[in-house]
Design a protein around this motif. Structure first.
Motif, PDB file in Angstrom:
ATOM      1  N   UNK A   1       0.662  -1.116   0.039  1.00  0.00           N
ATOM      2  CA  UNK A   1       0.056  -0.062   0.016  1.00  0.00           C
ATOM      3  C   UNK A   1       0.745   1.226  -0.060  1.00  0.00           C
ATOM      4  N   UNK A   2       2.055   1.256   0.508  1.00  0.00           N
ATOM      5  CA  UNK A   2       2.908   2.495   0.760  1.00  0.00           C
ATOM      6  C   UNK A   2       3.641   2.470  -0.564  1.00  0.00           C
ATOM      7  N   UNK A   3       4.171   1.406  -1.186  1.00  0.00           N
ATOM      8  CA  UNK A   3       4.778   1.271  -2.426  1.00  0.00           C
ATOM      9  C   UNK A   3       6.251   0.940  -2.072  1.00  0.00           C
ATOM     10  N   UNK A   4       6.391   0.435  -0.766  1.00  0.00           N
ATOM     11  CA  UNK A   4       7.920   0.170  -0.186  1.00  0.00           C
ATOM     12  C   UNK A   4       7.860  -1.363  -0.254  1.00  0.00           C
ATOM     13  N   UNK A   5       9.166  -1.696   0.107  1.00  0.00           N
ATOM     14  CA  UNK A   5       9.375  -3.467   0.065  1.00  0.00           C
ATOM     15  C   UNK A   5       8.780  -3.862   1.557  1.00  0.00           C
ATOM     16  N   UNK A   6       8.348  -5.142   1.389  1.00  0.00           N
ATOM     17  CA  UNK A   6       7.903  -5.758   2.775  1.00  0.00           C
ATOM     18  C   UNK A   6       8.965  -6.586   3.308  1.00  0.00           C
ATOM     19  N   UNK A   7       8.767  -6.929   4.702  1.00  0.00           N
ATOM     20  CA  UNK A   7       9.789  -7.689   5.356  1.00  0.00           C
ATOM     21  C   UNK A   7      11.145  -7.248   5.424  1.00  0.00           C
ATOM     22  N   UNK A   8      11.280  -5.921   5.677  1.00  0.00           N
ATOM     23  CA  UNK A   8      12.494  -5.228   5.810  1.00  0.00           C
ATOM     24  C   UNK A   8      12.598  -4.926   7.407  1.00  0.00           C
ATOM     25  N   UNK A   9      13.881  -4.872   7.668  1.00  0.00           N
ATOM     26  CA  UNK A   9      14.150  -4.214   9.089  1.00  0.00           C
ATOM     27  C   UNK A   9      15.486  -3.475   8.867  1.00  0.00           C
ATOM     28  N   UNK A  10      15.181  -2.092   9.312  1.00  0.00           N
ATOM     29  CA  UNK A  10      15.830  -0.843   9.431  1.00  0.00           C
ATOM     30  C   UNK A  10      16.607  -0.722  10.769  1.00  0.00           C
ATOM     31  N   UNK A  11      17.968  -0.538  10.512  1.00  0.00           N
ATOM     32  CA  UNK A  11      18.495   0.031  11.762  1.00  0.00           C
ATOM     33  C   UNK A  11      19.247   1.387  11.410  1.00  0.00           C
ATOM     34  N   UNK A  12      19.722   2.106  12.403  1.00  0.00           N
ATOM     35  CA  UNK A  12      20.113   3.532  12.323  1.00  0.00           C
ATOM     36  C   UNK A  12      21.442   3.742  13.310  1.00  0.00           C
ATOM     37  N   UNK A  13      22.423   3.591  13.021  1.00  0.00           N
ATOM     38  CA  UNK A  13      23.819   4.011  13.756  1.00  0.00           C
ATOM     39  C   UNK A  13      24.220   5.238  13.645  1.00  0.00           C
ATOM     40  N   UNK A  14      24.622   6.169  14.801  1.00  0.00           N
ATOM     41  CA  UNK A  14      25.186   7.238  14.758  1.00  0.00           C
ATOM     42  C   UNK A  14      26.589   7.221  15.036  1.00  0.00           C
ATOM     43  N   UNK A  15      27.310   7.740  14.207  1.00  0.00           N
ATOM     44  CA  UNK A  15      28.914   7.725  14.191  1.00  0.00           C
ATOM     45  C   UNK A  15      29.226   9.193  14.390  1.00  0.00           C
ATOM     46  N   UNK A  16      29.240   9.550  15.626  1.00  0.00           N
ATOM     47  CA  UNK A  16      29.713  10.829  16.072  1.00  0.00           C
ATOM     48  C   UNK A  16      31.057  11.435  15.283  1.00  0.00           C
ATOM     49  N   UNK A  17      31.974  10.301  15.183  1.00  0.00           N
ATOM     50  CA  UNK A  17      33.369  10.538  14.553  1.00  0.00           C
ATOM     51  C   UNK A  17      33.295  10.199  13.137  1.00  0.00           C
TER      52      UNK A  17
END
Length: 138
Positions: A1-17
């Motif tokens: 319905x949103x046009x995106x892929x299904x069964x996807x896991x996303x993580x976000x890392x923050x690399x301050x350096x």
């Protein structure tokens, strides 16, 4: 319905350096027996993996109504009624920009100049927050 892929896991890392810190930590993980064992365990669940690197637009923290990814600030803005919502979702919108050396600076300038009117527009949903705008040059 949103046009995106299904069964996807996303993580976000923050690399301050930045890149230097990311590369050092990745090298540390690669040499860790514990990390290698973890990778073996999750490998059967992965069909593919893709990674991309993003930088936060410089105007984000000066823009009222935009949360930003600054550690601590985002967490406090995402609270609903003093509690985290189990029903919260995050929508990722991507724009494919045309090629060119000055496209990103022009886009960021236009986005920043138009954003206040969008955030203040009548009918804007008060239960939603723009978290950040990020861009990639790599």
């Amino acid at each position: 319905e949103t046009g995106g892929k299904l069964n996807v896991a996303t993580h976000l890392y923050h690399w301050r350096g930045g890149y230097r810190e990311r590369n050092a930590r990745k090298a540390d993980m690669a040499s860790s027996e514990e990390w290698r064992e973890y990778i073996k365990k999750i490998q059967p669940a992965l069909a593919s993996q893709r990674s991309s690197l993003w930088m936060e637009a410089p105007f984000v923290y000066d823009m009222p109504g935009v949360v930003g990814l600054n550690m601590g600030r985002g967490e406090s803005m995402l609270r609903m009624g003093g509690k985290y919502s189990n029903d919260a979702i995050y929508e990722v919108c991507r724009y494919k920009l045309k090629l060119g050396y000055d496209v990103i600076p022009i886009f960021l300038e236009l986005y920043a100049s138009g954003l206040p009117s969008k955030l203040e527009a009548e009918g804007s949903d008060p239960t939603s927050n723009l978290i950040t705008l990020m861009y990639s040059t790599v």
